[in-house]
Design an enzyme around this catalytic site. Structure first.
Site, PDB file in Angstrom:
ATOM      1  N   GLY A   1      -0.746   1.764   7.047  1.00 46.16           N
ATOM      2  CA  GLY A   1      -0.782   0.847   8.189  1.00 46.16           C
ATOM      3  C   GLY A   1      -0.042  -0.453   7.922  1.00 46.16           C
TER       4      GLY A   1
ATOM      5  N   GLY B   1       0.852  -1.189   0.000  1.00 50.67           N
ATOM      6  CA  GLY B   1       0.000   0.000   0.000  1.00 50.67           C
ATOM      7  C   GLY B   1       0.883   1.232   0.000  1.00 50.67           C
ATOM      8  N   PRO B   2       0.271   2.429   0.036  1.00 45.66           N
ATOM      9  CG  PRO B   2      -1.258   4.198   0.204  1.00 45.66           C
ATOM     10  CD  PRO B   2      -1.182   2.696   0.054  1.00 45.66           C
TER      11      PRO B   2
ATOM     12  CB  SER C   1       5.070  -0.355   9.917  1.00 44.80           C
ATOM     13  OG  SER C   1       5.930  -0.075   8.828  1.00 44.80           O
TER      14      SER C   1
ATOM     15  CB  CYS D   1      -7.531   8.979  -4.048  1.00 45.54           C
ATOM     16  SG  CYS D   1      -8.028  10.527  -4.820  1.00 45.54           S
TER      17      CYS D   1
ATOM     18  CD  GLU E   1       9.711   1.138   5.127  1.00 51.54           C
ATOM     19  OE1 GLU E   1       9.508   1.323   3.918  1.00 51.54           O
ATOM     20  OE2 GLU E   1       9.124   1.768   6.024  1.00 51.54           O
TER      21      GLU E   1
ATOM     22  CB  CYS F   1     -10.712  13.992  -2.042  1.00 49.97           C
ATOM     23  SG  CYS F   1     -10.262  12.269  -2.346  1.00 49.97           S
TER      24      CYS F   1
ATOM     25  CB  CYS G   1      -5.912  13.828  -4.828  1.00 51.73           C
ATOM     26  SG  CYS G   1      -7.678  14.112  -4.594  1.00 51.73           S
TER      27      CYS G   1
HETATM   28  P1  ADP Z   1       2.906   2.514   6.801  1.00 53.79           P
HETATM   29  O1  ADP Z   1       3.886   1.516   7.357  1.00 53.79           O
HETATM   30  O2  ADP Z   1       1.964   1.922   5.787  1.00 53.79           O
HETATM   31  O3  ADP Z   1       3.564   3.764   6.284  1.00 53.79           O
HETATM   32  P2  ADP Z   1       2.148   2.872   9.567  1.00 53.79           P
HETATM   33  O4  ADP Z   1       1.745   1.518  10.042  1.00 53.79           O
HETATM   34  O5  ADP Z   1       3.518   3.337   9.953  1.00 53.79           O
HETATM   35  O6  ADP Z   1       1.929   2.987   7.991  1.00 53.79           O
HETATM   36  O7  ADP Z   1       1.150   3.981  10.126  1.00 53.79           O
HETATM   37  C1  ADP Z   1      -0.249   3.855  10.053  1.00 53.79           C
HETATM   38  C2  ADP Z   1      -0.851   4.938  10.929  1.00 53.79           C
HETATM   39  O8  ADP Z   1      -0.571   6.225  10.366  1.00 53.79           O
HETATM   40  C3  ADP Z   1      -2.345   4.923  11.034  1.00 53.79           C
HETATM   41  O9  ADP Z   1      -2.816   4.003  11.985  1.00 53.79           O
HETATM   42  C4  ADP Z   1      -2.662   6.355  11.439  1.00 53.79           C
HETATM   43  O10 ADP Z   1      -2.595   6.491  12.846  1.00 53.79           O
HETATM   44  C5  ADP Z   1      -1.517   7.164  10.856  1.00 53.79           C
HETATM   45  N1  ADP Z   1      -1.856   8.041   9.704  1.00 53.79           N
HETATM   46  C6  ADP Z   1      -1.283   9.247   9.457  1.00 53.79           C
HETATM   47  N2  ADP Z   1      -1.718   9.772   8.293  1.00 53.79           N
HETATM   48  C7  ADP Z   1      -2.604   8.893   7.771  1.00 53.79           C
HETATM   49  C8  ADP Z   1      -3.389   8.837   6.561  1.00 53.79           C
HETATM   50  N3  ADP Z   1      -3.345   9.821   5.649  1.00 53.79           N
HETATM   51  N4  ADP Z   1      -4.175   7.761   6.358  1.00 53.79           N
HETATM   52  C9  ADP Z   1      -4.225   6.774   7.274  1.00 53.79           C
HETATM   53  N5  ADP Z   1      -3.507   6.748   8.420  1.00 53.79           N
HETATM   54  C10 ADP Z   1      -2.701   7.792   8.679  1.00 53.79           C
HETATM   55 MG    MG Z   2       5.945   1.429   7.364  1.00 54.23          MG
HETATM   56 ZN    ZN Z   3      -8.169  12.208  -3.214  1.00 51.44          ZN
END
Ligand code: ADP
Ligand code: MG
Ligand code: ZN
Length: 195
Positions: free
Chosen positions: A23, A18-19, A25, A187, A93, A152, A190
């Protein structure tokens, strides 16, 4: 479905994609914690390039953490899995690792163990990120998470790179060192990548 994988004794590869901020990690840490509760030995690794919060922990943006081995090169993972007893190999990662990681994942899964990978499926341009698409193809189970689009508020599938307040151009390098850059979940509509 995901948690059923825990009962697979045949060896398997899972990947969480995912981006940024989706979530990934957090979900990886959740799976690691469940495995530990089940008395399983987990080896967790992440590339040392990711020093955002801590080198020796996998940390999520909302502060969840678990200890890990930072590795500079994929061969270090190889030596860890060859020299230690374990049930599960967890890698965060994975987009920062070269394609030799695929062979290690296959070897570990073929030996009857569970491999859980996590990483970005697309780079800031919205294109498949290094070996992640290959890992997705060979995995038994793929979990594709979304974040929230910061423009959005719809589900975000992409990572927007912003350099000096503007969307980064397509021609900018995938990994920018020393620039004032930031990242946002967006998305399809955007997400902007000027040519
Ligand atoms: P990833 O490893 O995919 O980058 P993390 O697990 O580190 O994501 O972090 C997820 C957490 O980031 C979510 O539970 C939420 O608290 C926080 N968060 C911050 N910005 C956003 C966003 N735009 N969408 C969803 N969660 C977000
Ligand atoms: Mg991460
Ligand atoms: Zn959007």
């Amino acid at each position: 479905m995901t948690d059923l994988m825990e009962y697979t004794k045949n060896g398997s590869i899972e990947i969480i994609v995912g981006p940024m901020y989706a979530g990934k990690s957090e979900e990886l840490i959740r799976r690691i914690n469940r495995a530990k509760i089940a008395g399983l030995k987990v080896i967790a690794v992440k590339p040392e390039i990711d020093k955002r919060y801590s080198v020796s922990n996998i940390i999520s943006h909302n502060g969840k953490r678990t200890e890990c081995n930072p590795v500079k090169k994929v061969v270090e993972i190889e030596s860890i899995v060859e020299n230690e007893e374990f049930d599960i190999l967890a890698i965060d990662e994975v987009q920062f690792m070269d394609k030799s990681l695929i062979d290690i994942c296959i070897k570990v899964a073929d030996s009857g163990k569970r491999v859980i990978c996590s990483g970005l499926d697309m780079d800031f341009r919205g294109e498949p990120f290094s070996t992640v698409p290959n890992l997705m193809a060979i995995a038994e189970h793929v979990t594709k998470l979304t974040a929230v689009c910061m423009v959005c508020k719809m589900p975000a599938t992409r990572t927007q790179r912003i350099v000096n307040g503007k969307p980064a151009k397509y021609t900018e390098p995938i990994i920018l060192v020393g620039a004032t850059e930031s990242y946002e979940a967006r998305c399809r509509r955007c997400h902007k990548v000027p040519k």
